[in-house]
Design a protein around this motif. Sequence first.
Motif, PDB file in Angstrom:
ATOM      1  N   TYR A 100       0.830  -1.201   0.000  1.00 40.45           N
ATOM      2  CA  TYR A 100       0.000   0.000   0.000  1.00 40.45           C
ATOM      3  C   TYR A 100       0.865   1.251   0.000  1.00 40.45           C
ATOM      4  CZ  TYR A 100      -3.896  -3.079   1.275  1.00 40.45           C
ATOM      5  OH  TYR A 100      -4.852  -4.064   1.298  1.00 40.45           O
ATOM      6  N   HIS A 121       2.728   1.872  -3.449  1.00 35.63           N
ATOM      7  CA  HIS A 121       1.796   2.319  -4.485  1.00 35.63           C
ATOM      8  C   HIS A 121       1.277   3.727  -4.194  1.00 35.63           C
ATOM      9  CE1 HIS A 121       1.502  -1.872  -6.036  1.00 35.63           C
ATOM     10  NE2 HIS A 121       1.246  -1.241  -7.154  1.00 35.63           N
ATOM     11  N   ASP A 163      -9.052   6.237  -1.500  1.00 32.70           N
ATOM     12  CA  ASP A 163     -10.160   6.092  -2.444  1.00 32.70           C
ATOM     13  C   ASP A 163      -9.651   5.826  -3.854  1.00 32.70           C
ATOM     14  OD1 ASP A 163     -11.852   6.456  -0.378  1.00 32.70           O
ATOM     15  OD2 ASP A 163     -12.491   8.482  -0.906  1.00 32.70           O
ATOM     16  N   LEU A 164      -8.583   6.522  -4.211  1.00 27.03           N
ATOM     17  CA  LEU A 164      -8.042   6.358  -5.565  1.00 27.03           C
ATOM     18  C   LEU A 164      -7.676   4.916  -5.850  1.00 27.03           C
ATOM     19  CD1 LEU A 164      -6.994   7.492  -8.233  1.00 27.03           C
ATOM     20  CD2 LEU A 164      -4.864   8.077  -7.077  1.00 27.03           C
ATOM     21  N   GLN A 165      -7.185   4.241  -4.819  1.00 29.73           N
ATOM     22  CA  GLN A 165      -6.702   2.877  -5.026  1.00 29.73           C
ATOM     23  C   GLN A 165      -7.629   1.814  -4.452  1.00 29.73           C
ATOM     24  OE1 GLN A 165      -1.990   3.021  -4.851  1.00 29.73           O
ATOM     25  NE2 GLN A 165      -2.892   3.847  -3.004  1.00 29.73           N
ATOM     26  N   SER A 166      -8.782   2.251  -3.943  1.00 27.22           N
ATOM     27  CA  SER A 166      -9.731   1.305  -3.344  1.00 27.22           C
ATOM     28  C   SER A 166      -9.055   0.479  -2.259  1.00 27.22           C
ATOM     29  CB  SER A 166     -10.317   0.374  -4.405  1.00 27.22           C
ATOM     30  OG  SER A 166     -10.763   1.101  -5.519  1.00 27.22           O
ATOM     31  N   VAL A 167      -8.481   1.203  -1.325  1.00 27.81           N
ATOM     32  CA  VAL A 167      -7.716   0.571  -0.261  1.00 27.81           C
ATOM     33  C   VAL A 167      -8.283   1.043   1.083  1.00 27.81           C
ATOM     34  CG1 VAL A 167      -5.578   1.256   0.879  1.00 27.81           C
ATOM     35  CG2 VAL A 167      -5.474  -0.054  -1.234  1.00 27.81           C
TER      36      VAL A 167
END
Lengths: 167, 167
Positions: free
Chosen positions: B10, B13, B35-39
């Motif tokens: 995480y 990235h 939110d951008l990476q759905s994490v």
Amino acid sequence: MAFYSSGVEYGIHSLMYMVDSKGDARDMSVREIADLQSVPYDYLAKIFTRLSKAGLVRSTEGKGGGYQLARPAEQITVLDVVNAIDGAKSVFACREIRQRVVIFDEQPPKWACEGLCGVRAVMDSAQQRMEESLAQHTILDLTRKMYRKAPPTFVVEVQEWIDARKA
Amino acid sequence: MAFYSSGVEYGIHSLMYMVDSKGDARDMSVREIADLQSVPYDYLAKIFTRLSKAGLVRSTEGKGGGYQLARPAEQITVLDVVNAIDGAKSVFACREIRQRVVIFDEQPPKWACEGLCGVRAVMDSAQQRMEESLAQHTILDLTRKMYRKAPPTFVVEVQEWIDARKA
DNA sequence: GGAAATCTACTCGGATACCGCGTGTCCGAGTTATGGTGG
DNA sequence: CCACCATAACTCGGACACGCGGTATCCGAGTAGATTTCC
């Protein structure tokens, strides 16, 4: 937590005792090896079945049986033992985060899926370096280094302990 | 299990998205990045406090605040991120089996205790090789590689998503 | 005395219990900009 | 118009729940040598 399991440690140390001062293979039972090192027997037994499946040791069943190195100690690398016991495991578990970017919702484009993730590529190559390093050390190296460090009496004491045990 | 935690993934990235197409730092909040990476947001927040403590990112508190790279992306290596998030951990946990040999009962001699265990020395040097490899890759490298792989539209889409988010 | 049965010491493999740690979530506290409200 | 206050959007830090996998133990099965028993 550590990457390599304690089983690996047990395995390596055990194999080290399975070669004598001259570097020749020595036949030993799991119980002998476990007792010699004060290591849990049942656990070590499982480790040796793995070493056996990987072809690093040969087993002879029945009473008086035991294990023996399947090939010369200088041809067994630390990496071999690691792979035999822990299996092929990866330092890094890629979760394909690159595909989760919210911009392509629900359906990541092809370019984001094909090939290796950049982060993963870096990690994989790093792990490869580590394994290359492990492959450069053999059981014989380790045994020699141990006997070199110990006083000369140690070698014979080990042998005597084993002999007394057989009787 | 993997050696490096998912937090490392995480983190790397995330840092990659904190540098724009020109390689300059970009100010972002944890929620944006998550939110951008759905994490998971809460989890990522913890990771960023670690990155902050390690001096890899700078934080600005309060509304409109967020994080920003504390130094140029080409000066942040993958190893830096790994150490910041996972801390200094070892591939191998030596249990000093060499001292447990039943021959010296209860009281291992000095020669068996001093210096590094041979097995451990091998493992440590292998890990060092791996870390050297990780230190050769920077966040900027990874970002460049990603943008090179993606179509040119991707870069602007990311920027647009961020801008729309601020408004 | 020889053959058969028993015993013992091994290797195998599966099932299970324990427990620490990674992963993820929740909540409260402190900080700073923004917008609204009242004098 | 300005001071004041509430609100929203952040960063921090601690506490906790959950689940998985490493570690270890136990048990039964199969095998082979050694020992004993029995005719």
